[in-house]
Design a protein around this motif. Structure first.
Motif, short mmCIF file in Angstrom:
data_model
loop_
_atom_site.label_atom_id
_atom_site.label_comp_id
_atom_site.label_asym_id
_atom_site.label_seq_id
_atom_site.Cartn_x
_atom_site.Cartn_y
_atom_site.Cartn_z
N MET A 1 0.84 -1.18 0.00
CA MET A 1 0.00 0.00 0.00
C MET A 1 0.89 1.24 0.00
O MET A 1 1.85 1.32 0.75
CB MET A 1 -0.89 -0.02 1.24
N LYS A 2 0.56 2.20 -0.83
CA LYS A 2 1.31 3.45 -0.86
C LYS A 2 0.57 4.49 -0.02
O LYS A 2 -0.62 4.72 -0.21
CB LYS A 2 1.43 3.93 -2.30
N TYR A 3 1.29 5.09 0.91
CA TYR A 3 0.70 6.07 1.81
C TYR A 3 0.82 7.47 1.21
O TYR A 3 1.85 7.79 0.61
CB TYR A 3 1.38 6.01 3.18
N ASN B 1 5.49 5.97 8.31
CA ASN B 1 4.24 5.32 7.95
C ASN B 1 4.14 4.00 8.72
O ASN B 1 5.14 3.52 9.26
CB ASN B 1 4.21 5.04 6.44
N PRO B 2 2.97 3.37 8.75
CA PRO B 2 2.84 2.08 9.46
C PRO B 2 3.76 0.99 8.92
O PRO B 2 4.12 0.07 9.66
CB PRO B 2 1.37 1.71 9.25
#
Length: 112
Positions: free
Chosen positions: A1-3, A99-100
């Motif tokens: 996933m790209k934040y 980011n996570p």
């Protein structure tokens, strides 16, 4: 996933030169330079008045926000200098907002 970037590059328009120091000193006693970067940032100025019994002085400070990781070679940014608007300021605190998934979303430098 790209934040999504919290500090988009389109909002970084202030030219700035950043010199980040790594831990340790050289044989002359000067700090070791990790990286020097000429880039743009999102700049936020601030000032405060310090009052003593005899005098008062104005202390200028600011915050520079950068999209992504400014210095991927170092895990933390602890010291260095910044040249912005013709003034040389000292890095008081550096932080990398992650980011996570562990990637760096933006870098924040608090300056004196």
């Amino acid at each position: 996933m790209k934040y999504p970037p919290l500090v988009p590059k389109a909002l970084c328009r202030t030219p700035i030169r950043v010199t980040i120091h790594r831990e340790g000193i050289d044989e002359d006693g000067a700090p070791l330079t990790a990286v020097t970067v000429q880039t743009t940032c999102n700049w936020q100025d601030s000032a405060r008045i310090i009052r003593t019994d005899e005098t008062h002085s104005v202390q200028l400070s600011g915050v520079a926000l950068f999209s992504g990781d400014l210095c991927p070679e170092l895990a933390v940014i602890a010291s260095g200098t910044v040249a912005v608007f013709g003034e040389l300021r000292t890095i008081f605190r550096g932080s990398k907002a992650r980011n996570p998934d562990g990637t760096v979303n933006y870098t924040r430098l608090e300056l004196i």
